[in-house]
Design a protein around this motif. Structure first.
Motif, short mmCIF file in Angstrom:
data_model
loop_
_atom_site.label_atom_id
_atom_site.label_comp_id
_atom_site.label_asym_id
_atom_site.label_seq_id
_atom_site.Cartn_x
_atom_site.Cartn_y
_atom_site.Cartn_z
N LEU A 115 0.83 -1.20 0.00
CA LEU A 115 0.00 0.00 0.00
C LEU A 115 0.87 1.26 0.00
CD1 LEU A 115 -2.78 1.35 0.16
CD2 LEU A 115 -2.61 1.15 2.65
N LEU A 116 1.84 1.32 0.91
CA LEU A 116 2.71 2.49 0.99
C LEU A 116 3.55 2.66 -0.28
CD1 LEU A 116 3.94 2.33 4.69
CD2 LEU A 116 2.28 3.91 3.68
N SER A 117 4.01 1.56 -0.83
CA SER A 117 4.80 1.60 -2.06
C SER A 117 3.96 2.14 -3.22
CB SER A 117 5.31 0.20 -2.37
OG SER A 117 6.06 0.18 -3.55
N GLY A 118 2.71 1.74 -3.30
CA GLY A 118 1.81 2.24 -4.35
C GLY A 118 1.56 3.73 -4.20
N ILE A 119 1.36 4.16 -2.97
CA ILE A 119 1.14 5.59 -2.72
C ILE A 119 2.40 6.38 -3.06
CG2 ILE A 119 0.74 7.30 -0.90
CD1 ILE A 119 -1.08 5.13 0.44
N LEU A 120 3.55 5.88 -2.65
CA LEU A 120 4.82 6.56 -2.93
C LEU A 120 5.07 6.66 -4.44
CD1 LEU A 120 7.50 7.87 -2.13
CD2 LEU A 120 8.44 5.57 -1.86
N LEU A 121 4.87 5.56 -5.15
CA LEU A 121 5.10 5.59 -6.60
C LEU A 121 4.13 6.55 -7.29
CD1 LEU A 121 6.66 4.71 -9.03
CD2 LEU A 121 5.23 2.65 -9.15
N SER A 122 2.89 6.57 -6.85
CA SER A 122 1.92 7.52 -7.43
C SER A 122 2.37 8.96 -7.21
CB SER A 122 0.54 7.30 -6.80
OG SER A 122 0.03 6.04 -7.15
N ALA A 123 2.86 9.24 -6.01
CA ALA A 123 3.34 10.59 -5.70
C ALA A 123 4.57 10.94 -6.56
CB ALA A 123 3.68 10.71 -4.22
N LEU A 124 5.45 9.98 -6.73
CA LEU A 124 6.64 10.22 -7.57
C LEU A 124 6.26 10.48 -9.02
CD1 LEU A 124 9.05 7.52 -6.09
CD2 LEU A 124 9.29 10.01 -5.90
#
Length: 127
Positions: free
Chosen positions: A38-47
């Motif tokens: 979940l956190l990785s998906g959020i981080l990649l979306s933000a990037l």
């Protein structure tokens, strides 16, 4: 513009690989698979949004239509890379490659793909 869009997508690809490495090396051992996905998906979306915001002017995505085409190119390249790499390098089956699309175990990969698609348009509009 297509060459510039490809260069920006390659930057996103490098960030996505680094994000996955961060997830596997640091997040998953500490937080578990569900939370780390979940956190990785959020981080990649933000990037992706950050890269789109920084590059939208350089891309010369100067219309709604052009920004949609850039997003479609990025999403298409992402899918081609994902399924090509998965089948040719990792030797995954089709079923294995479709698992991230099922929203299981905290995986929000389909949301990330939507962000990749709409990021140039959103950033063009904000600009």
């Amino acid at each position: 513009m297509a060459v510039r869009a490809l260069l920006v997508w390659l930057t996103i690809l490098v960030l996505a690989v680094a994000n996955g490495a961060l997830r596997e090396a640091l997040l998953t051992p500490r937080l578990g698979r569900n939370t780390s996905l979940l956190l990785s998906g959020i981080l990649l979306s933000a990037l992706v949004l950050l890269v789109a915001r920084i590059s939208v002017g350089w891309l010369k995505a100067d219309s709604a239509n052009t920004s949609w085409r850039v997003g479609a190119l990025w999403a298409g390249l992402t899918l081609v890379f994902e399924f090509g790499f998965g089948s040719l390098v990792q030797h995954k089956t089709g079923s294995e490659m479709l698992q991230p699309y099922l929203f299981r175990d905290g995986n929000i990969w389909p949301v990330v793909l939507v962000v990749i698609l709409i990021a140039p348009r959103v950033c063009y509009r904000v600009r």
